[in-house]
Design an enzyme around this catalytic site. Structure first.
Site, PDB file in Angstrom:
ATOM      1  N   LYS A 197       0.857  -1.182   0.000  1.00  0.00           N
ATOM      2  CA  LYS A 197       0.000   0.000   0.000  1.00  0.00           C
ATOM      3  C   LYS A 197       0.889   1.226   0.000  1.00  0.00           C
ATOM      4  O   LYS A 197       1.670   1.445   0.929  1.00  0.00           O
ATOM      5  CB  LYS A 197      -0.903  -0.005   1.226  1.00  0.00           C
ATOM      6  N   LYS A 251      -2.113  -1.503  -3.819  1.00  0.00           N
ATOM      7  CA  LYS A 251      -2.992  -0.346  -3.749  1.00  0.00           C
ATOM      8  C   LYS A 251      -2.171   0.928  -3.816  1.00  0.00           C
ATOM      9  O   LYS A 251      -1.161   1.014  -3.124  1.00  0.00           O
ATOM     10  CB  LYS A 251      -3.755  -0.404  -2.422  1.00  0.00           C
TER      11      LYS A 251
END
Ligand code: PBG
Length: 330
Positions: A197, A251
């Site tokens: 992320k 992400k």
């Protein structure tokens, strides 16, 4: 002897041929809908920077999930907006906290017919907006934060979550959560790790959706990944799997498709990608201006994420994509 000339266009001539030879398919089975539930409201509240997405009330969340189930969407991921925030985010593990209440409602409503994923972090619940415990010098204390995540995991599992999805990027968070789940009889609850992320500028609209402002103009660069690094993402993914992650995630999605593709080559666990709020908002804004065909671009984004190698996609487009796939007979 000369070989007959290859003409790729033969296989592009009709829609039926293109359908036959398509290498990548997007199906409703690949879609996970992120949903926001806000405590203490009776009517859903629009989110200005995420047109078409709302903060749900307890009742409107149930109605939305029923509609998503009707469309065949297999899973939702829940984010809570609590009435009370504090320094450690204790509503994240309050059994009567907004997401725990929502999980119980939805478990009653859908039984085992949908997968209920709980985002596991404390930033929605802390008054400073960080994803963990902030020390007096302003840094986020990794190991003190793991104690909070352990408690949140148990609360989510007790409330009926099928999957906990730790999104805080603390080192060791997967092992910590796995141990607390196993230690409380929740061996069956799976972990979807937000492994890679990035500290992205594409989360802006999400922060409006969950009423989060990071204190003192702060950011998450000391715990989320630095955008230049892809090899490091692979290390994060491998270590999360070693710690017990059942599924891993990259992400945001589009700016990191190289990471998705590399991860797909290297790991065999299910791989997710999150088409995040800013990615959705850019499509919506350009479409609202009449500059692009938003539905077509949205589908192109989702297909690209699948082509890069993601098995499933967390996306605010889930409902509309499912409707489009349904009417296309897919
Ligand atoms: C943190 C979290 C964030 C998102 C999902 N989980 C925000 C952040 O890291 O600041 C972003 C999702 C999106 O932008 O759609 N709990």
């Amino acid at each position: 002897m000369t070989f007959p000339e290859r003409r790729p266009r033969r296989l592009r001539r009709t829609a039926a041929i293109r359908r036959l030879v398509a290498e990548t398919r997007l199906s409703v089975d690949d879609l996970v809908a992120p949903l926001f539930v806000r405590e203490g409201i009776s009517e859903p509240q629009p989110i200005a920077s995420l047109p078409g997405v709302v903060q749900h009330s307890r009742a409107s969340l149930r109605a939305e999930v029923a509609a998503l189930k009707g469309l065949g969407i297999p899973a939702v991921v829940l984010f809570g907006v609590p009435e009370r925030k504090d320094a450690v985010g204790s509503e994240a593990w309050n059994p009567d906290g907004v997401v725990q209440v929502a999980l119980r409602d939805l478990r009653d409503d859908v039984g085992d017919e949908m997968v209920l994923i709980a985002d596991l972090c404390v930033d929605e619940y802390t008054d400073h907006g960080h994803c963990g415990v902030v020390t007096s010098d302003g840094t986020v204390d990794n190991d003190a934060t793991l104690d909070l995540y352990r408690q949140a995991a148990v609360a989510q599992a007790d409330a009926g979550a099928d999957v906990c999805a730790p999104s805080g990027m603390m080192d060791g968070q997967v092992a910590a959560i796995r141990a607390s789940l196993d230690g409380t009889g929740h061996e069956e609850v799976a972990i979807l790790a937000y492994s890679a992320k990035y500290a992205s500028a594409l989360y802006g609209p999400f922060r409006e959706a969950v009423d989060v402002e990071i204190a003192d103009g702060g950011d998450r660069r000391s715990y989320q990944q630095d955008p230049p690094n892809a090899r490091e993402a692979l290390m994060e993914i491998h270590s999360d799997i070693a710690e017990g992650a059942d599924m891993v995630m990259v992400k945001p999605a589009l700016a990191y498709l190289d990471v998705v593709a590399r991860a797909r080559k290297e790991v065999d666990v299910p791989l997710a990608a999150y088409h995040v709020s800013g990615e959705y908002a850019m499509v919506e804004a350009a479409a609202a201006n009449g500059w692009i065909d938003g539905d077509a671009v949205g589908m192109e984004h989702l297909l690209a994420i699948r082509r890069a190698g993601a098995d499933f996609i967390l996306t605010y487009l889930a409902r509309r994509a499912a409707q489009a796939l349904d009417s296309a007979g897919a």
